[in-house]
Design a protein around this motif. Structure first.
Motif, PDB file in Angstrom:
ATOM      1  N   ALA A 296      -0.288  -4.029   9.415  1.00 21.62           N
ATOM      2  CA  ALA A 296      -0.044  -5.299   8.713  1.00 21.62           C
ATOM      3  C   ALA A 296       1.093  -5.172   7.705  1.00 21.62           C
ATOM      4  O   ALA A 296       1.987  -6.029   7.657  1.00 21.62           O
ATOM      5  CB  ALA A 296      -1.321  -5.761   8.019  1.00 21.62           C
ATOM      6  N   VAL A 297       1.091  -4.102   6.902  1.00 26.48           N
ATOM      7  CA  VAL A 297       2.146  -3.955   5.897  1.00 26.48           C
ATOM      8  C   VAL A 297       3.480  -3.625   6.554  1.00 26.48           C
ATOM      9  O   VAL A 297       4.547  -4.023   6.057  1.00 26.48           O
ATOM     10  CB  VAL A 297       1.773  -2.892   4.838  1.00 26.48           C
ATOM     11  CG1 VAL A 297       0.577  -3.358   4.010  1.00 26.48           C
ATOM     12  CG2 VAL A 297       1.492  -1.532   5.471  1.00 26.48           C
TER      13      VAL A 297
ATOM     14  N   TRP B 168      -7.840  -2.052  -1.555  1.00 27.58           N
ATOM     15  CA  TRP B 168      -7.538  -0.706  -2.039  1.00 27.58           C
ATOM     16  C   TRP B 168      -8.823   0.062  -2.328  1.00 27.58           C
ATOM     17  O   TRP B 168      -8.903   1.277  -2.097  1.00 27.58           O
ATOM     18  CB  TRP B 168      -6.662  -0.757  -3.285  1.00 27.58           C
ATOM     19  CG  TRP B 168      -5.199  -0.829  -2.962  1.00 27.58           C
ATOM     20  CD1 TRP B 168      -4.340  -1.859  -3.214  1.00 27.58           C
ATOM     21  CD2 TRP B 168      -4.424   0.183  -2.319  1.00 27.58           C
ATOM     22  NE1 TRP B 168      -3.084  -1.558  -2.758  1.00 27.58           N
ATOM     23  CE2 TRP B 168      -3.103  -0.306  -2.203  1.00 27.58           C
ATOM     24  CE3 TRP B 168      -4.715   1.458  -1.813  1.00 27.58           C
ATOM     25  CZ2 TRP B 168      -2.086   0.433  -1.615  1.00 27.58           C
ATOM     26  CZ3 TRP B 168      -3.694   2.197  -1.233  1.00 27.58           C
ATOM     27  CH2 TRP B 168      -2.400   1.688  -1.136  1.00 27.58           C
ATOM     28  N   LEU B 169      -9.849  -0.630  -2.820  1.00 25.14           N
ATOM     29  CA  LEU B 169     -11.146   0.015  -3.052  1.00 25.14           C
ATOM     30  C   LEU B 169     -11.724   0.535  -1.734  1.00 25.14           C
ATOM     31  O   LEU B 169     -12.235   1.659  -1.658  1.00 25.14           O
ATOM     32  CB  LEU B 169     -12.116  -0.967  -3.709  1.00 25.14           C
ATOM     33  CG  LEU B 169     -13.554  -0.475  -3.897  1.00 25.14           C
ATOM     34  CD1 LEU B 169     -13.574   0.733  -4.833  1.00 25.14           C
ATOM     35  CD2 LEU B 169     -14.434  -1.591  -4.440  1.00 25.14           C
TER      36      LEU B 169
ATOM     37  N   VAL C 231       0.997   3.233   3.274  1.00 25.38           N
ATOM     38  CA  VAL C 231       0.542   1.875   2.950  1.00 25.38           C
ATOM     39  C   VAL C 231       1.061   1.468   1.573  1.00 25.38           C
ATOM     40  O   VAL C 231       1.548   0.347   1.387  1.00 25.38           O
ATOM     41  CB  VAL C 231      -0.999   1.789   2.988  1.00 25.38           C
ATOM     42  CG1 VAL C 231      -1.470   0.438   2.450  1.00 25.38           C
ATOM     43  CG2 VAL C 231      -1.506   1.988   4.415  1.00 25.38           C
ATOM     44  N   TYR C 232       0.976   2.380   0.609  1.00 26.37           N
ATOM     45  CA  TYR C 232       1.432   2.090  -0.752  1.00 26.37           C
ATOM     46  C   TYR C 232       2.921   1.760  -0.780  1.00 26.37           C
ATOM     47  O   TYR C 232       3.353   0.805  -1.427  1.00 26.37           O
ATOM     48  CB  TYR C 232       1.143   3.294  -1.657  1.00 26.37           C
ATOM     49  CG  TYR C 232       1.718   3.162  -3.045  1.00 26.37           C
ATOM     50  CD1 TYR C 232       1.061   2.429  -4.031  1.00 26.37           C
ATOM     51  CD2 TYR C 232       2.927   3.772  -3.368  1.00 26.37           C
ATOM     52  CE1 TYR C 232       1.602   2.310  -5.303  1.00 26.37           C
ATOM     53  CE2 TYR C 232       3.471   3.657  -4.634  1.00 26.37           C
ATOM     54  CZ  TYR C 232       2.812   2.927  -5.600  1.00 26.37           C
ATOM     55  OH  TYR C 232       3.347   2.797  -6.856  1.00 26.37           O
TER      56      TYR C 232
ATOM     57  N   ARG D 244       9.438  -0.557  -4.569  1.00 25.34           N
ATOM     58  CA  ARG D 244       9.090   0.822  -4.219  1.00 25.34           C
ATOM     59  C   ARG D 244      10.164   1.500  -3.366  1.00 25.34           C
ATOM     60  O   ARG D 244      11.252   0.974  -3.181  1.00 25.34           O
ATOM     61  CB  ARG D 244       7.698   0.883  -3.601  1.00 25.34           C
ATOM     62  CG  ARG D 244       6.645   0.385  -4.592  1.00 25.34           C
ATOM     63  CD  ARG D 244       5.254   0.348  -4.056  1.00 25.34           C
ATOM     64  NE  ARG D 244       4.350  -0.154  -5.105  1.00 25.34           N
ATOM     65  CZ  ARG D 244       3.125  -0.578  -4.904  1.00 25.34           C
ATOM     66  NH1 ARG D 244       2.613  -0.557  -3.688  1.00 25.34           N
ATOM     67  NH2 ARG D 244       2.401  -1.023  -5.905  1.00 25.34           N
ATOM     68  N   GLY D 245       9.838   2.650  -2.826  1.00 19.42           N
ATOM     69  CA  GLY D 245      10.864   3.522  -2.270  1.00 19.42           C
ATOM     70  C   GLY D 245      11.534   3.049  -1.005  1.00 19.42           C
ATOM     71  O   GLY D 245      12.677   3.421  -0.736  1.00 19.42           O
ATOM     72  N   VAL D 246      10.841   2.258  -0.196  1.00 13.80           N
ATOM     73  CA  VAL D 246      11.426   1.827   1.085  1.00 13.80           C
ATOM     74  C   VAL D 246      11.677   0.315   1.079  1.00 13.80           C
ATOM     75  O   VAL D 246      11.508  -0.349   2.082  1.00 13.80           O
ATOM     76  CB  VAL D 246      10.512   2.221   2.259  1.00 13.80           C
ATOM     77  CG1 VAL D 246      10.481   3.716   2.431  1.00 13.80           C
ATOM     78  CG2 VAL D 246       9.089   1.691   2.061  1.00 13.80           C
ATOM     79  N   ALA D 247      12.090  -0.208  -0.045  1.00 13.49           N
ATOM     80  CA  ALA D 247      12.269  -1.653  -0.201  1.00 13.49           C
ATOM     81  C   ALA D 247      13.413  -2.179   0.661  1.00 13.49           C
ATOM     82  O   ALA D 247      14.391  -1.483   0.943  1.00 13.49           O
ATOM     83  CB  ALA D 247      12.531  -1.991  -1.666  1.00 13.49           C
ATOM     84  N   VAL D 248      13.289  -3.438   1.068  1.00  9.64           N
ATOM     85  CA  VAL D 248      14.361  -4.130   1.788  1.00  9.64           C
ATOM     86  C   VAL D 248      15.525  -4.350   0.820  1.00  9.64           C
ATOM     87  O   VAL D 248      15.336  -4.805  -0.308  1.00  9.64           O
ATOM     88  CB  VAL D 248      13.864  -5.487   2.327  1.00  9.64           C
ATOM     89  CG1 VAL D 248      15.017  -6.266   2.959  1.00  9.64           C
ATOM     90  CG2 VAL D 248      12.734  -5.283   3.326  1.00  9.64           C
TER      91      VAL D 248
END
Length: 256
Positions: A62-63, A184-185, A227-228, A236-240
């Protein structure tokens, strides 16, 4: 920090903690004391691991798809912006120049202001929307209600601006759409449950047990880290990146 290096560090730390925990457990609870749990632990682990794998795979897919969709949105939005710029070429000089300036300002605004804001998940403000509204106003101002050609141009421009507006809405919504705290839980609690069940097994070879625990912990940590990193497409690190709008600026500079 580079996401590859960060991911490697996290996996190594988790694996080390898991391996250390298994070694300590073996010291205070020898494998032969736990061999009677193997049948029950195996049945429970099979159920938990399958359910957890399904949930984790679903979330990861999904992500990942959201990341792909987010990238496509940026090109759809930038393409619509270029189309608006092209449509402005048929307007009277005053309106044309105003729309051209707005299109260039919009692209630069998105790159310089909105992208850093999305990267930190801050509000992007209303400036972008005001530019779109002003573009629409310039086209409406240039309409000659007695001229069918002018009316057709206005209708085409309105449709193009609508695509620009909708693509912008989708992009901003996606920038804030992460996993819920409940999800996340589920992911973290499920990982801990799997780890706990693995510690129940009484494997005759102590090294073999440590290796199994380390491999399982490292794999789950790697997937959770993925996932994070993919959770927010523009952060985050792999941003568009804003490559679509840089391309739009280049394309608009060659119009006419």
């Amino acid at each position: 920090m580079n996401p590859l290096i960060l991911g490697l560090l996290i996996v190594v730390v988790v694996a080390a903690v898991a391996g250390g925990t298994a070694v300590l457990q073996q010291r205070f609870s020898p494998p032969q004391n736990r061999e009677g749990y193997n049948e029950v632990a195996g049945s429970v682990f099979e159920i938990v691991s399958v359910l957890y794998a399904i949930v984790l795979a679903f979330v990861l897919i999904a992500v990942w798809e959201q990341m792909q969709d987010a990238q496509a949105m940026t090109y759809e939005e930038s393409g619509a912006l270029v189309d608006v710029y092209w449509a402005a070429q048929d307007l009277p000089d005053e309106n044309r120049q105003a729309v051209e300036a707005l299109c260039l300002e919009y692209a630069n605004w998105v790159i310089e202001e909105e992208w850093p804001a999305m990267a930190t998940q801050r509000d992007t403000g209303l400036d972008g929307w005001e530019m779109i509204d002003e573009m629409r106003g310039q086209f409406n101002q240039a309409i000659d209600v007695t001229d069918q050609t002018s009316l057709g141009l206005s209708q085409d421009a309105e449709e193009t601006i609508a695509v620009l507006s909708q693509s912008r809405t989708d992009r901003l919504n996606t920038a804030q759409s992460g996993l819920s705290a409940v999800m996340w839980l589920v992911l973290i609690a499920g990982a801990l449950l799997m780890f706990g069940i693995l510690l129940l097994f009484g494997v005759p070879g102590r090294l073999a047990h440590v290796i199994v625990v380390v491999i399982a912990a490292a794999m789950v940590a790697l997937l959770l880290f993925s996932v994070y990193e993919l959770e927010y497409p523009f952060a985050r690190g792999v941003a568009v990146e804003a490559d679509a709008f840089r391309l739009a600026l280049e394309r608009m500079s060659h119009v006419r």
